[in-house]
Design an enzyme around this catalytic site. Structure first.
Site, PDB file in Angstrom:
ATOM      1  N   SER A 146       0.882  -1.166   0.000  1.00  0.00           N
ATOM      2  CA  SER A 146       0.000   0.000   0.000  1.00  0.00           C
ATOM      3  C   SER A 146       0.914   1.207   0.000  1.00  0.00           C
ATOM      4  O   SER A 146       2.068   1.120   0.443  1.00  0.00           O
ATOM      5  CB  SER A 146      -0.886   0.018   1.257  1.00  0.00           C
ATOM      6  OG  SER A 146      -1.512   1.274   1.418  1.00  0.00           O
ATOM      7  N   TYR A 169      -2.504  -0.152  10.658  1.00  0.00           N
ATOM      8  CA  TYR A 169      -2.425  -0.459   9.227  1.00  0.00           C
ATOM      9  C   TYR A 169      -1.108   0.015   8.629  1.00  0.00           C
ATOM     10  O   TYR A 169      -0.413  -0.739   7.935  1.00  0.00           O
ATOM     11  CB  TYR A 169      -3.598   0.196   8.506  1.00  0.00           C
ATOM     12  CG  TYR A 169      -3.621  -0.046   7.012  1.00  0.00           C
ATOM     13  CD1 TYR A 169      -3.984  -1.285   6.505  1.00  0.00           C
ATOM     14  CD2 TYR A 169      -3.300   0.970   6.115  1.00  0.00           C
ATOM     15  CE1 TYR A 169      -4.011  -1.514   5.136  1.00  0.00           C
ATOM     16  CE2 TYR A 169      -3.329   0.752   4.748  1.00  0.00           C
ATOM     17  CZ  TYR A 169      -3.682  -0.490   4.256  1.00  0.00           C
ATOM     18  OH  TYR A 169      -3.710  -0.716   2.899  1.00  0.00           O
ATOM     19  N   LYS A 218       1.879  -2.343   6.978  1.00  0.00           N
ATOM     20  CA  LYS A 218       2.296  -2.264   5.584  1.00  0.00           C
ATOM     21  C   LYS A 218       3.776  -1.887   5.456  1.00  0.00           C
ATOM     22  O   LYS A 218       4.449  -2.314   4.507  1.00  0.00           O
ATOM     23  CB  LYS A 218       1.406  -1.279   4.828  1.00  0.00           C
ATOM     24  CG  LYS A 218      -0.030  -1.792   4.640  1.00  0.00           C
ATOM     25  CD  LYS A 218      -0.046  -3.113   3.880  1.00  0.00           C
ATOM     26  CE  LYS A 218      -1.443  -3.599   3.555  1.00  0.00           C
ATOM     27  NZ  LYS A 218      -1.437  -4.853   2.773  1.00  0.00           N
TER      28      LYS A 218
END
Length: 272
Positions: free
Chosen positions: A154, A168, A172
């Site tokens: 991402s 998150y 990532k």
């Protein structure tokens, strides 16, 4: 074992995945389904793993009808090492081998740091970071003749993307670092490892998750950025799932035969 030199192959041969077997995690819908579709169009036989087994089976059946490849759907929980191992075993036993593995499954719930629970943090890491590791490990153990592992990262693996996404963003960044280490360790086995880093691509699941995240943050009084999570970059339009799927196809094919360890950014220039 080294990857083969492919300079004498034609362009059609370089992009073809005929005779190769691929697994896509979280492949029943959205970005995962788009990736599976392009791999099938290029000739790969497929095993789609997803937490929603019924939808995975239907997606696989559709791809088999459209492209004439062998395609199967199966239940998969990437937080369960046994489930991942069983999926990899099924690829070998029912498809006849394994050359391509795409770690696509991921989640991005939002919660401000001061309110974040240990449980939420651990769940995000379990899916996005540990799930990527376990998938790559189990795939590599079965890629006896070399292969390609593609991790969906991402743009959050390069920068903080929005309030409330500490878990998150951290997961990532971990997956991007893992991609580099996997490339180093697996190269002697002839296995290439690449990452693909999309920005927020509007899919049914992503839109719902983004709306839920923004609503949760607003309810807790968190000041949101002046632009939504899904914005147009300099290229002038939002991405669609196939924009990312084509990059994954490139990574999995012999077009990227001399590449490993890199994470390709596919974001319309939003972090240029």
């Amino acid at each position: 074992m080294s990857t083969s030199e492919v300079s004498r192959k034609s362009l059609s041969e370089l992009i073809s995945l005929s005779g190769r077997r691929a697994v896509v995690t979280g492949g029943a819908r959205g970005l995962g389904a788009a990736i599976a579709s392009r791999l099938a169009e290029a000739g790969a036989d497929l095993l789609i793993g997803d937490i929603e087994e019924g939808l995975a089976v239907r997606t696989a059946e559709d791809l088999s009808r459209r492209y004439g490849v062998s395609a199967l759907g199966a239940a998969l929980d990437v937080t369960d090492s046994g489930s991942v191992s069983a999926l990899a075993d099924r690829a070998v036993s029912e498809l006849g081998g394994l050359e391509i593995w795409v770690n696509n499954a991921g989640i991005f719930p939002a919660m401000p740091v001061l309110e974040m629970t240990d449980e939420l943090w651990d769940r995000v890491q379990a899916v996005n970071a540990r799930g990527t590791f376990v998938g790559a490990r189990e795939a590599a153990r079965r890629m006896t003749g070399g292969g390609a592992i593609v991790n969906i990262i991402s743009t959050a693996g390069f920068r903080a993307s929005a309030p409330g996404l500490a878990a998150y963003v951290s997961s990532k960044h971990a997956a991007r670092g893992l991609t580099r280490e996997l490339a180093l360790e697996l190269a002697p086995a002839g296995i290439r490892v690449l990452g693909v880093a999309p920005s927020h691509v509007p899919t049914e699941g992503n839109i719902l998750a983004a709306q839920e995240a923004m609503a949760a943050l607003a309810a807790q009084g968190v000041e949101l950025p002046p632009t939504p999570l899904m914005v147009n970059g300099p290229i002038g339009r939002p991405g669609v799932p196939d924009d990312i799927a084509r990059v994954v196809l490139f990574c999995a094919s012999d077009l990227a035969n001399f590449m490993t360890g890199s994470t390709l950014i596919a974001d319309g220039g939003s972090i240029a």
